[in-house]
Motif scaffolding. Structure first.
Motif, PDB file in Angstrom:
ATOM      1  N   LYS A  22      43.892 -59.866  45.204  1.00  0.00           N
ATOM      2  CA  LYS A  22      44.209 -59.544  46.587  1.00  0.00           C
ATOM      3  C   LYS A  22      43.001 -59.859  47.471  1.00  0.00           C
ATOM      4  CE  LYS A  22      48.105 -57.703  45.188  1.00  0.00           C
ATOM      5  NZ  LYS A  22      49.378 -58.436  45.362  1.00  0.00           N
ATOM      6  N   VAL A  23      43.246 -59.975  48.762  1.00  0.00           N
ATOM      7  CA  VAL A  23      42.155 -60.173  49.715  1.00  0.00           C
ATOM      8  C   VAL A  23      41.139 -59.039  49.542  1.00  0.00           C
ATOM      9  CG1 VAL A  23      41.528 -60.164  52.164  1.00  0.00           C
ATOM     10  CG2 VAL A  23      43.533 -61.455  51.379  1.00  0.00           C
ATOM     11  N   LEU A  72      37.411 -62.818  48.058  1.00  0.00           N
ATOM     12  CA  LEU A  72      38.639 -63.481  48.481  1.00  0.00           C
ATOM     13  C   LEU A  72      38.969 -63.116  49.937  1.00  0.00           C
ATOM     14  CD1 LEU A  72      41.029 -65.248  47.739  1.00  0.00           C
ATOM     15  CD2 LEU A  72      42.156 -63.257  46.769  1.00  0.00           C
ATOM     16  N   GLU A  73      39.131 -64.158  50.769  1.00  0.00           N
ATOM     17  CA  GLU A  73      39.363 -63.957  52.196  1.00  0.00           C
ATOM     18  C   GLU A  73      40.793 -64.268  52.620  1.00  0.00           C
ATOM     19  OE1 GLU A  73      36.570 -63.446  54.935  1.00  0.00           O
ATOM     20  OE2 GLU A  73      36.159 -62.284  53.136  1.00  0.00           O
ATOM     21  N   GLN A  74      41.406 -65.284  51.952  1.00  0.00           N
ATOM     22  CA  GLN A  74      42.714 -65.735  52.431  1.00  0.00           C
ATOM     23  C   GLN A  74      43.484 -66.386  51.289  1.00  0.00           C
ATOM     24  OE1 GLN A  74      42.467 -68.029  56.090  1.00  0.00           O
ATOM     25  NE2 GLN A  74      44.249 -69.278  55.516  1.00  0.00           N
ATOM     26  N   ILE A  75      44.784 -66.134  51.248  1.00  0.00           N
ATOM     27  CA  ILE A  75      45.663 -66.742  50.250  1.00  0.00           C
ATOM     28  C   ILE A  75      46.704 -67.578  50.975  1.00  0.00           C
ATOM     29  CG2 ILE A  75      47.284 -66.339  48.364  1.00  0.00           C
ATOM     30  CD1 ILE A  75      45.888 -63.668  47.867  1.00  0.00           C
ATOM     31  N   ASP A  76      46.680 -68.899  50.755  1.00  0.00           N
ATOM     32  CA  ASP A  76      47.664 -69.801  51.337  1.00  0.00           C
ATOM     33  C   ASP A  76      48.696 -70.179  50.281  1.00  0.00           C
ATOM     34  OD1 ASP A  76      46.289 -69.657  53.686  1.00  0.00           O
ATOM     35  OD2 ASP A  76      45.246 -71.579  53.442  1.00  0.00           O
ATOM     36  N   VAL A 122      43.377 -70.759  47.686  1.00  0.00           N
ATOM     37  CA  VAL A 122      42.764 -69.523  48.162  1.00  0.00           C
ATOM     38  C   VAL A 122      41.424 -69.879  48.792  1.00  0.00           C
ATOM     39  CG1 VAL A 122      43.898 -68.047  46.475  1.00  0.00           C
ATOM     40  CG2 VAL A 122      41.666 -69.026  45.942  1.00  0.00           C
ATOM     41  N   ILE A 123      41.053 -69.122  49.778  1.00  0.00           N
ATOM     42  CA  ILE A 123      39.790 -69.333  50.483  1.00  0.00           C
ATOM     43  C   ILE A 123      38.927 -68.102  50.247  1.00  0.00           C
ATOM     44  CG2 ILE A 123      38.694 -69.702  52.723  1.00  0.00           C
ATOM     45  CD1 ILE A 123      41.338 -70.987  53.637  1.00  0.00           C
ATOM     46  N   LYS A 127      34.849 -66.329  50.582  1.00  0.00           N
ATOM     47  CA  LYS A 127      33.559 -66.328  51.263  1.00  0.00           C
ATOM     48  C   LYS A 127      32.465 -66.082  50.220  1.00  0.00           C
ATOM     49  CE  LYS A 127      30.855 -63.950  54.846  1.00  0.00           C
ATOM     50  NZ  LYS A 127      30.491 -65.178  55.575  1.00  0.00           N
ATOM     51  N   THR A 162      31.876 -71.084  52.412  1.00  0.00           N
ATOM     52  CA  THR A 162      33.299 -70.994  52.077  1.00  0.00           C
ATOM     53  C   THR A 162      33.628 -71.838  50.851  1.00  0.00           C
ATOM     54  OG1 THR A 162      33.918 -70.637  54.388  1.00  0.00           O
ATOM     55  CG2 THR A 162      35.650 -71.397  52.897  1.00  0.00           C
TER      56      THR A 162
END
Length: 247
Positions: free
Chosen positions: A33-34, A51-55, A59-60, A62, A15
């Motif tokens: 985008k994810v 891209l797995e997640q947008i806070d 961004v997170i 994998k 990650t």
């Protein structure tokens, strides 16, 4: 594919977490985008990510493929560039990064018109380093090449022994066949230094001193090239040789 430079601390397992200016660029400028893919580079190693997640502030991603260093050359190249006039140094740095140089060192030669006051060198190098970083991102480099403080010509000559091969393009060098024979000496993982003169080239005293120190003079053809053209041509020649014969 876009590339972002992070630290090893931003990677945990598979990650990668990206925040700060790059977060803003990813979300608000590029509008990722994810599921979108991009590269992250940490300590000279690139990884392919999804891209797995947008806070709200990060961004997170994998890591889907590690050690994705497809842009690296099998040799290390340092450009010693005689300080040129105007903003030519910015162009030279940009192209040096694109062509695979790992380091650029400005050099004050006898015929350098530009002289940078010591108190202004830090700010100038900071500007050049920003250009190197931007170019590294654009061409997917796995490292950000380093721009060092200017050296005197004598200091540059003292660096020659730190390289496996040190090349100096010179208009009175032997022809292209001799240059081809010198390039044939290059092996994978060698450290290569290239010294380019400023406008007006080198004095005979300077050429004599680099040869005495172990440098090899090479030809770039029958024409007299501008300093920025000589730098780009030299690095292009090394890049092509490495890509064609060492990979």
């Amino acid at each position: 594919m876009y590339n972002f430079f992070i630290t090893k601390e931003q990677i945990t397992g598979d990650t990668a977490i990206i925040s700060g200016n790059d977060f803003n660029h990813i979300v608000n400028v590029l509008r990722f985008k994810v599921g979108d893919e991009f590269l992250v580079s940490a300590d000279g190693v690139s990884h392919l990510c999804r891209l797995e997640q947008i806070d709200s502030d990060k961004v997170i991603a994998k890591i889907t493929k590690e050690n994705f260093n497809y842009t690296s050359l099998p040799i290390s190249i340092t450009l010693f560039q005689g300080l040129p006039k105007s903003d030519k140094m910015e162009l030279i740095i940009q192209k040096a990064v694109e062509l695979g140089a790992e380091k650029v060192i400005p050099v004050e030669t006898e015929r350098s018109i530009v002289k940078i006051e010591k108190k202004k060198q830090g700010a100038k190098v900071e500007r050049w380093q920003a250009i190197a970083e931007s170019a590294a991102k654009q061409c997917k480099r796995s490292i950000i090449p380093k721009i060092e403080l200017p050296l005197s010509f004598t200091q540059a000559v003292n660096e020659i022994n730190n390289y496996d091969l040190f090349l100096v393009p010179y208009e009175n060098a032997l022809g292209m066949q001799a240059t081809k024979e010198i390039l044939s000496q290059i092996k994978p993982n060698m450290k290569i230094g290239v010294l380019i003169g400023a406008e007006g080239g080198f004095s005979q005293k300077e050429i004599d001193s680099v040869i005495d120190a172990g440098a090899k003079t090479i030809s770039l053809g029958k024409r007299i090239l501008r300093t920025e053209t000589a730098a780009i041509t030299s690095l292009s020649m090394l890049m092509l040789h490495a890509e064609m014969h060492l990979n």
